[in-house]
Write a protein that holds these residues in place. Structure first.
Motif, PDB file in Angstrom:
ATOM      1  N   GLU A  39     -36.354-115.768 -21.962  1.00 49.21           N
ATOM      2  CA  GLU A  39     -37.345-116.405 -21.100  1.00 49.21           C
ATOM      3  C   GLU A  39     -36.919-117.808 -20.683  1.00 49.21           C
ATOM      4  O   GLU A  39     -36.970-118.160 -19.497  1.00 49.21           O
ATOM      5  CB  GLU A  39     -38.696-116.459 -21.823  1.00 49.21           C
ATOM      6  CG  GLU A  39     -39.787-117.164 -21.026  1.00 49.21           C
ATOM      7  CD  GLU A  39     -41.083-117.289 -21.814  1.00 49.21           C
ATOM      8  OE1 GLU A  39     -42.068-117.810 -21.245  1.00 49.21           O
ATOM      9  OE2 GLU A  39     -41.107-116.881 -22.997  1.00 49.21           O
ATOM     10  N   GLN A  40     -36.491-118.623 -21.641  1.00 46.58           N
ATOM     11  CA  GLN A  40     -36.121-119.994 -21.330  1.00 46.58           C
ATOM     12  C   GLN A  40     -34.904-120.060 -20.419  1.00 46.58           C
ATOM     13  O   GLN A  40     -34.837-120.902 -19.513  1.00 46.58           O
ATOM     14  CB  GLN A  40     -35.856-120.771 -22.628  1.00 46.58           C
ATOM     15  CG  GLN A  40     -37.100-120.964 -23.486  1.00 46.58           C
ATOM     16  CD  GLN A  40     -38.233-121.639 -22.722  1.00 46.58           C
ATOM     17  OE1 GLN A  40     -38.010-122.625 -22.016  1.00 46.58           O
ATOM     18  NE2 GLN A  40     -39.433-121.110 -22.854  1.00 46.58           N
ATOM     19  N   LEU A  43     -36.068-119.181 -16.863  1.00 47.37           N
ATOM     20  CA  LEU A  43     -36.781-120.284 -16.229  1.00 47.37           C
ATOM     21  C   LEU A  43     -35.799-121.368 -15.783  1.00 47.37           C
ATOM     22  O   LEU A  43     -35.932-121.936 -14.690  1.00 47.37           O
ATOM     23  CB  LEU A  43     -37.809-120.868 -17.203  1.00 47.37           C
ATOM     24  CG  LEU A  43     -39.007-119.965 -17.527  1.00 47.37           C
ATOM     25  CD1 LEU A  43     -39.842-120.579 -18.635  1.00 47.37           C
ATOM     26  CD2 LEU A  43     -39.864-119.726 -16.285  1.00 47.37           C
ATOM     27  N   ASP A  74     -44.483-113.087 -17.761  1.00 48.23           N
ATOM     28  CA  ASP A  74     -45.395-113.759 -16.834  1.00 48.23           C
ATOM     29  C   ASP A  74     -44.916-115.138 -16.414  1.00 48.23           C
ATOM     30  O   ASP A  74     -45.062-115.529 -15.250  1.00 48.23           O
ATOM     31  CB  ASP A  74     -46.786-113.873 -17.467  1.00 48.23           C
ATOM     32  CG  ASP A  74     -47.518-112.540 -17.510  1.00 48.23           C
ATOM     33  OD1 ASP A  74     -47.099-111.627 -16.767  1.00 48.23           O
ATOM     34  OD2 ASP A  74     -48.501-112.417 -18.264  1.00 48.23           O
ATOM     35  N   SER A  75     -44.357-115.899 -17.352  1.00 49.88           N
ATOM     36  CA  SER A  75     -43.918-117.256 -17.001  1.00 49.88           C
ATOM     37  C   SER A  75     -42.836-117.233 -15.928  1.00 49.88           C
ATOM     38  O   SER A  75     -42.807-118.090 -15.035  1.00 49.88           O
ATOM     39  CB  SER A  75     -43.403-117.979 -18.246  1.00 49.88           C
ATOM     40  OG  SER A  75     -42.305-117.278 -18.819  1.00 49.88           O
ATOM     41  N   VAL A  76     -41.951-116.238 -15.994  1.00 52.26           N
ATOM     42  CA  VAL A  76     -40.893-116.113 -14.987  1.00 52.26           C
ATOM     43  C   VAL A  76     -41.484-115.651 -13.660  1.00 52.26           C
ATOM     44  O   VAL A  76     -41.133-116.177 -12.589  1.00 52.26           O
ATOM     45  CB  VAL A  76     -39.809-115.129 -15.470  1.00 52.26           C
ATOM     46  CG1 VAL A  76     -38.786-114.874 -14.358  1.00 52.26           C
ATOM     47  CG2 VAL A  76     -39.110-115.673 -16.710  1.00 52.26           C
ATOM     48  N   LYS A  77     -42.388-114.690 -13.704  1.00 60.52           N
ATOM     49  CA  LYS A  77     -43.049-114.229 -12.480  1.00 60.52           C
ATOM     50  C   LYS A  77     -43.749-115.384 -11.774  1.00 60.52           C
ATOM     51  O   LYS A  77     -43.615-115.557 -10.559  1.00 60.52           O
ATOM     52  CB  LYS A  77     -44.068-113.139 -12.816  1.00 60.52           C
ATOM     53  CG  LYS A  77     -43.495-111.817 -13.274  1.00 60.52           C
ATOM     54  CD  LYS A  77     -44.619-110.839 -13.574  1.00 60.52           C
ATOM     55  CE  LYS A  77     -44.102-109.503 -14.045  1.00 60.52           C
ATOM     56  NZ  LYS A  77     -45.197-108.569 -14.356  1.00 60.52           N
ATOM     57  N   ASN A  78     -44.493-116.164 -12.546  1.00 60.42           N
ATOM     58  CA  ASN A  78     -45.243-117.278 -11.955  1.00 60.42           C
ATOM     59  C   ASN A  78     -44.315-118.322 -11.361  1.00 60.42           C
ATOM     60  O   ASN A  78     -44.601-118.894 -10.301  1.00 60.42           O
ATOM     61  CB  ASN A  78     -46.142-117.918 -13.012  1.00 60.42           C
ATOM     62  CG  ASN A  78     -47.242-116.989 -13.485  1.00 60.42           C
ATOM     63  OD1 ASN A  78     -47.643-116.062 -12.767  1.00 60.42           O
ATOM     64  ND2 ASN A  78     -47.737-117.213 -14.693  1.00 60.42           N
ATOM     65  N   ARG A  79     -43.205-118.578 -12.028  1.00 58.21           N
ATOM     66  CA  ARG A  79     -42.254-119.565 -11.510  1.00 58.21           C
ATOM     67  C   ARG A  79     -41.636-119.081 -10.195  1.00 58.21           C
ATOM     68  O   ARG A  79     -41.448-119.877  -9.263  1.00 58.21           O
ATOM     69  CB  ARG A  79     -41.161-119.824 -12.536  1.00 58.21           C
ATOM     70  CG  ARG A  79     -40.236-120.996 -12.207  1.00 58.21           C
ATOM     71  CD  ARG A  79     -40.971-122.338 -12.247  1.00 58.21           C
ATOM     72  NE  ARG A  79     -41.578-122.578 -13.538  1.00 58.21           N
ATOM     73  CZ  ARG A  79     -40.936-123.120 -14.581  1.00 58.21           C
ATOM     74  NH1 ARG A  79     -39.672-123.491 -14.441  1.00 58.21           N
ATOM     75  NH2 ARG A  79     -41.572-123.329 -15.714  1.00 58.21           N
TER      76      ARG A  79
END
Length: 267
Positions: A39-40, A43, A74-79
């Protein structure tokens, strides 16, 4: 990208910190304890690599990704939404047919890296451990192989790979004969891309779950010998030390020449 443009390559080493070596320009060097995308890292990639595709902003784009967990969290999708990017997620088991990187580009790239590794094994004057094992190439050497190999991938191959996956074909049907024509994808050297179907490659596997992932090199690492090796490695290497055993090479000529080198160094 569909027009053949190549974004900068990224090397992720299985280390706690980036090694203190001089790396070539034009390639990003990252490090984490698994040597794997997560994930990191995704991003970071979105912010530093994906956004570099257009220096004037973030035009509306589509990013084709496989269904690996680190890609679709989700964090990647949102970014990506913030970067005006629509995601197209390839279903599991379909990357060898629908992912441009898998149908040809990765195979051409890996072949070029492998050629550089083989040349290094054959032609370089190697340093040996006390047990007669060849010390591995430096991280900067490996990164240089990656950068040079990526630079050699032709724009034409990239363009045709996207068309073969029906991502960038003309809407009027004039390029429909390109769709699914993976076998005809050749690199600039007019060599057939090796193992055109990833599903037949015994070493191929789609992204595994991160918890099960083990970083695998083509050659084994002798951990016992690593403990005896002189402490001449940088602090950034952590627990990733190791030395190459020439007996792991699949090429008979390489093994023979390395044995001869070993005899010379032992004199």
């Amino acid at each position: 990208m569909t027009d053949g443009t190549k974004l900068p390559a990224v090397c992720i080493f299985k280390l706690k910190n980036v090694p203190k070596e001089k790396f070539p320009n034009g390639i990003y060097i990252r490090a984490n304890e698994k040597g794997w995308i997560n994930e990191q890292e995704m991003l970071w990639w979105v912010e530093n690599v994906w956004t570099s595709r257009n220096r004037f902003g973030n035009p509306r784009s589509m990013l084709v990704l496989d269904s690996f967990r680190g890609h679709i969290i989700d964090s990647v999708k949102n970014r990506l939404v913030k970067k005006n990017t629509n995601m197209a997620v390839i279903p599991g088991g379909c990357t060898s047919k629908l992912q441009p990187l898998d149908v040809a580009i990765n195979k051409s790239f890996k072949s070029k890296v492998r050629d550089r590794y083989n040349n290094w094994m054959i032609s370089n004057i190697h340093a040996f451990t006390s047990a007669g094992k060849i010390k591995r190439p430096s991280y900067s050497t490996a990164a240089t192989w990656v950068k040079e190999s990526w630079d050699e991938i032709s724009e034409d191959l990239i363009q045709r790979s996207f068309k073969s996956c029906e991502i960038s074909t003309n809407l009027d049907g004039s390029e429909d004969d390109c769709i699914g024509d993976h076998d005809s994808l050749l690199d600039r050297d007019n060599k057939m891309i090796e193992n055109s179907d990833d599903s037949t490659d015994e070493n191929y596997e789609e992204y595994a779950e991160e918890v099960d992932y083990e970083n695998k090199w083509d050659i084994e690492v002798d951990q016992k010998e690593d403990q005896e090796e002189d402490n001449d490695e940088g602090e950034g290497e952590g627990e990733d030390g190791g030395n190459y055993d020439y007996q792991d090479s699949d090429d008979e000529e390489i093994r023979h020449r390395l044995k001869e080198l070993n005899k010379i160094y032992k004199k």
